[in-house]
Design a protein around this motif. Sequence first.
Motif, PDB file in Angstrom:
ATOM      1  N   LYS A   2      18.160   5.278  16.831  1.00 47.36           N
ATOM      2  CA  LYS A   2      18.830   4.163  16.172  1.00 47.36           C
ATOM      3  C   LYS A   2      18.300   2.844  16.729  1.00 47.36           C
ATOM      4  CE  LYS A   2      23.135   6.560  15.024  1.00 47.36           C
ATOM      5  NZ  LYS A   2      24.608   6.576  15.191  1.00 47.36           N
ATOM      6  N   VAL A   3      17.915   1.963  15.835  1.00 46.37           N
ATOM      7  CA  VAL A   3      17.377   0.666  16.243  1.00 46.37           C
ATOM      8  C   VAL A   3      18.501  -0.210  16.773  1.00 46.37           C
ATOM      9  CG1 VAL A   3      16.177  -1.399  15.465  1.00 46.37           C
ATOM     10  CG2 VAL A   3      15.548   0.821  14.520  1.00 46.37           C
ATOM     11  N   THR A   4      18.269  -0.842  17.921  1.00 45.32           N
ATOM     12  CA  THR A   4      19.245  -1.768  18.485  1.00 45.32           C
ATOM     13  C   THR A   4      19.427  -2.957  17.546  1.00 45.32           C
ATOM     14  OG1 THR A   4      18.478  -1.147  20.678  1.00 45.32           O
ATOM     15  CG2 THR A   4      19.819  -3.121  20.526  1.00 45.32           C
ATOM     16  N   GLU A   5      20.642  -3.461  17.470  1.00 46.42           N
ATOM     17  CA  GLU A   5      20.925  -4.584  16.582  1.00 46.42           C
ATOM     18  C   GLU A   5      19.989  -5.759  16.856  1.00 46.42           C
ATOM     19  OE1 GLU A   5      24.862  -6.978  14.982  1.00 46.42           O
ATOM     20  OE2 GLU A   5      24.806  -6.283  17.059  1.00 46.42           O
ATOM     21  N   HIS A   6      19.484  -6.355  15.788  1.00 50.19           N
ATOM     22  CA  HIS A   6      18.583  -7.513  15.828  1.00 50.19           C
ATOM     23  C   HIS A   6      17.183  -7.165  16.357  1.00 50.19           C
ATOM     24  CE1 HIS A   6      22.014  -9.865  14.739  1.00 50.19           C
ATOM     25  NE2 HIS A   6      22.608  -9.724  15.907  1.00 50.19           N
ATOM     26  N   TYR A  13      13.982  -8.546   7.600  1.00 49.06           N
ATOM     27  CA  TYR A  13      13.723  -7.856   8.861  1.00 49.06           C
ATOM     28  C   TYR A  13      14.284  -8.723   9.979  1.00 49.06           C
ATOM     29  CZ  TYR A  13      10.773  -4.285   6.740  1.00 49.06           C
ATOM     30  OH  TYR A  13      10.320  -3.221   6.002  1.00 49.06           O
ATOM     31  N   ASP A  14      15.381  -8.255  10.540  1.00 51.79           N
ATOM     32  CA  ASP A  14      16.096  -8.990  11.580  1.00 51.79           C
ATOM     33  C   ASP A  14      15.526  -8.616  12.946  1.00 51.79           C
ATOM     34  OD1 ASP A  14      17.870  -9.954  13.444  1.00 51.79           O
ATOM     35  OD2 ASP A  14      19.525  -8.640  12.840  1.00 51.79           O
ATOM     36  N   ASP A  15      14.733  -9.516  13.523  1.00 50.35           N
ATOM     37  CA  ASP A  15      14.169  -9.301  14.860  1.00 50.35           C
ATOM     38  C   ASP A  15      14.557 -10.481  15.745  1.00 50.35           C
ATOM     39  OD1 ASP A  15      12.813  -7.623  16.584  1.00 50.35           O
ATOM     40  OD2 ASP A  15      10.884  -8.574  16.265  1.00 50.35           O
ATOM     41  N   ALA A  16      15.838 -10.845  15.642  1.00 43.53           N
ATOM     42  CA  ALA A  16      16.313 -12.079  16.269  1.00 43.53           C
ATOM     43  C   ALA A  16      16.806 -11.887  17.690  1.00 43.53           C
ATOM     44  CB  ALA A  16      17.441 -12.685  15.423  1.00 43.53           C
ATOM     45  N   TYR A  17      16.715 -10.658  18.222  1.00 40.52           N
ATOM     46  CA  TYR A  17      17.271 -10.421  19.560  1.00 40.52           C
ATOM     47  C   TYR A  17      16.481 -11.146  20.638  1.00 40.52           C
ATOM     48  CZ  TYR A  17      18.955  -8.182  23.771  1.00 40.52           C
ATOM     49  OH  TYR A  17      19.484  -7.956  25.010  1.00 40.52           O
ATOM     50  N   ASN A  18      15.138 -11.079  20.551  1.00 41.00           N
ATOM     51  CA  ASN A  18      14.325 -11.740  21.559  1.00 41.00           C
ATOM     52  C   ASN A  18      12.900 -11.895  21.049  1.00 41.00           C
ATOM     53  OD1 ASN A  18      13.961 -13.100  23.948  1.00 41.00           O
ATOM     54  ND2 ASN A  18      14.859 -11.487  25.203  1.00 41.00           N
ATOM     55  N   ARG A  68       7.258 -12.758  -2.224  1.00 37.02           N
ATOM     56  CA  ARG A  68       6.474 -13.481  -1.222  1.00 37.02           C
ATOM     57  C   ARG A  68       6.791 -12.958   0.177  1.00 37.02           C
ATOM     58  NH1 ARG A  68       9.089 -19.093  -2.705  1.00 37.02           N
ATOM     59  NH2 ARG A  68      10.869 -17.701  -2.354  1.00 37.02           N
ATOM     60  N   LYS A  69       5.914 -13.286   1.106  1.00 37.95           N
ATOM     61  CA  LYS A  69       6.153 -12.966   2.510  1.00 37.95           C
ATOM     62  C   LYS A  69       6.515 -14.258   3.233  1.00 37.95           C
ATOM     63  CE  LYS A  69       3.640  -8.684   2.609  1.00 37.95           C
ATOM     64  NZ  LYS A  69       2.458  -7.893   2.993  1.00 37.95           N
ATOM     65  N   ILE A  70       7.717 -14.242   3.809  1.00 40.55           N
ATOM     66  CA  ILE A  70       8.264 -15.442   4.420  1.00 40.55           C
ATOM     67  C   ILE A  70       8.584 -15.151   5.890  1.00 40.55           C
ATOM     68  CG2 ILE A  70      10.174 -17.110   4.375  1.00 40.55           C
ATOM     69  CD1 ILE A  70      10.397 -16.574   1.362  1.00 40.55           C
ATOM     70  N   TYR A  71       8.156 -16.056   6.761  1.00 33.74           N
ATOM     71  CA  TYR A  71       8.407 -15.907   8.194  1.00 33.74           C
ATOM     72  C   TYR A  71       9.309 -17.043   8.662  1.00 33.74           C
ATOM     73  CZ  TYR A  71       4.462 -12.672   8.028  1.00 33.74           C
ATOM     74  OH  TYR A  71       3.626 -11.627   7.723  1.00 33.74           O
ATOM     75  N   ILE A  72      10.481 -16.689   9.204  1.00 34.41           N
ATOM     76  CA  ILE A  72      11.387 -17.669   9.783  1.00 34.41           C
ATOM     77  C   ILE A  72      11.305 -17.496  11.296  1.00 34.41           C
ATOM     78  CG2 ILE A  72      13.764 -18.499   9.903  1.00 34.41           C
ATOM     79  CD1 ILE A  72      14.231 -17.306   7.132  1.00 34.41           C
ATOM     80  N   LEU A  73      10.655 -18.431  11.951  1.00 32.24           N
ATOM     81  CA  LEU A  73      10.326 -18.278  13.370  1.00 32.24           C
ATOM     82  C   LEU A  73      10.905 -19.408  14.217  1.00 32.24           C
ATOM     83  CD1 LEU A  73       6.537 -17.398  12.916  1.00 32.24           C
ATOM     84  CD2 LEU A  73       8.450 -15.792  13.127  1.00 32.24           C
ATOM     85  N   GLY A  74      11.442 -19.028  15.367  1.00 35.22           N
ATOM     86  CA  GLY A  74      11.968 -20.010  16.301  1.00 35.22           C
ATOM     87  C   GLY A  74      11.209 -19.996  17.606  1.00 35.22           C
ATOM     88  N   ASP A  75      11.662 -20.771  18.545  1.00 30.87           N
ATOM     89  CA  ASP A  75      10.993 -20.890  19.846  1.00 30.87           C
ATOM     90  C   ASP A  75      10.900 -19.556  20.581  1.00 30.87           C
ATOM     91  OD1 ASP A  75      10.972 -23.569  19.320  1.00 30.87           O
ATOM     92  OD2 ASP A  75      12.349 -24.142  20.944  1.00 30.87           O
ATOM     93  N   ILE A  76       9.759 -19.343  21.245  1.00 32.28           N
ATOM     94  CA  ILE A  76       9.650 -18.330  22.293  1.00 32.28           C
ATOM     95  C   ILE A  76       9.904 -19.087  23.595  1.00 32.28           C
ATOM     96  CG2 ILE A  76       8.155 -16.710  23.495  1.00 32.28           C
ATOM     97  CD1 ILE A  76       6.631 -16.335  20.902  1.00 32.28           C
ATOM     98  N   LEU A  77      11.005 -18.763  24.241  1.00 31.48           N
ATOM     99  CA  LEU A  77      11.430 -19.516  25.411  1.00 31.48           C
ATOM    100  C   LEU A  77      10.830 -18.966  26.699  1.00 31.48           C
ATOM    101  CD1 LEU A  77      15.193 -19.910  24.422  1.00 31.48           C
ATOM    102  CD2 LEU A  77      13.352 -21.563  24.079  1.00 31.48           C
ATOM    103  N   SER A  81      13.452 -16.219  20.195  1.00 29.47           N
ATOM    104  CA  SER A  81      14.122 -15.847  21.433  1.00 29.47           C
ATOM    105  C   SER A  81      15.626 -15.898  21.222  1.00 29.47           C
ATOM    106  CB  SER A  81      13.731 -16.796  22.565  1.00 29.47           C
ATOM    107  OG  SER A  81      12.433 -16.511  23.044  1.00 29.47           O
ATOM    108  N   ASN A  82      16.348 -15.075  21.957  1.00 34.37           N
ATOM    109  CA  ASN A  82      17.790 -14.949  21.779  1.00 34.37           C
ATOM    110  C   ASN A  82      18.510 -16.284  21.930  1.00 34.37           C
ATOM    111  OD1 ASN A  82      20.028 -13.325  21.208  1.00 34.37           O
ATOM    112  ND2 ASN A  82      20.514 -13.072  23.362  1.00 34.37           N
ATOM    113  N   GLY A  83      17.985 -17.129  22.799  1.00 30.53           N
ATOM    114  CA  GLY A  83      18.596 -18.426  23.036  1.00 30.53           C
ATOM    115  C   GLY A  83      18.584 -19.362  21.843  1.00 30.53           C
TER     116      GLY A  83
END
Length: 309
Positions: free
Chosen positions: A131-135, A149-154, A176-185, A266-268
């Motif tokens: 089972k995949v861990t949440e996020h 595709y939720d890969d928001a954990y880290n 379309r292919k869309i990437y929503i990306l935040g900081d890598i802390l 990143s999770n933050g």
Amino acid sequence: MENFGSVENILTAKMEIIAGIRDGGFLILNADDKMLKTVIENFDKYTANLGKDITLITYGIENKNADFVAEIVEKTETSTKIKVKIQDIELEFEINTVGIHNVYNSLVAIVISKIFDIKLENVKKALVNMKVTEHRMDKFVIGKNITIYDDAYNASYESAKAAIDVISNIKQENGRKIYILGDILELGDFSERYHKKIADYLTVKGYDIVITAGENAETIMEELKKDIIEQNMEEERQVFHYADYNEVIQHLDILKENDIVLVKASNGMKFSNIIKYLKEKDQEEIEKELEQALEQDTNLSTQLNEVQI
């Protein structure tokens, strides 16, 4: 990396674990990792003064000289089939998740199972039912076949590349292919370099829309805009930048039917709130459609009764 100053310093700190391994113990290393190459090739030097018998076991995909070598034989949107060669023996496994990073993770599990002599059928069962861990590359569908595709954990540079690989390898006729990306802390002085490398990787892999949020991720947006202008792809590719996840949420009406979307940071950066919003908004839409359908049924029944009277 922010606290250690360099990749080399991180390696030095991590290799301190060798001193804590008991006599007769094992050290399992990724033979594809360039930073670990020196450790693998000079392992005797690392253990010479410890007075312990420690067995080195290596695993990999690219390095065919590793003790455990995996080959990816089939990929779907939700699972991965691999062959693992252990000396002259070749075994097949199915992993209930996607991404090359998860193949590496599964290889470690297989190595450990061999050390402890766990039955092969139990290992196969565990991997296929994992089972995949949440996020963590958690897939769900909303609205008109919009796949998230939720890969928001880290996030790290390597995990960002792996997630981009998953999305870019998905075949789609429409959308379309869309990437929503935040900081890598926690990258410290290396932050700009690695965010630029992510932009370079996206340019090579291709995309339709990239949405970035956060101070560091702005570097991704800036680099992508340069590439778009240089390649004259203003009509094919779009890039947007926002301050944080709240601003991203306000612009999610950009998503359309059959889009495939990666959400990663990143999770933050609290991108899990984007996921929460998407799911709640989808549930609201479903409930609204049900209410409209019930209302239409009620109106139709009333009209039929009036006709009968």
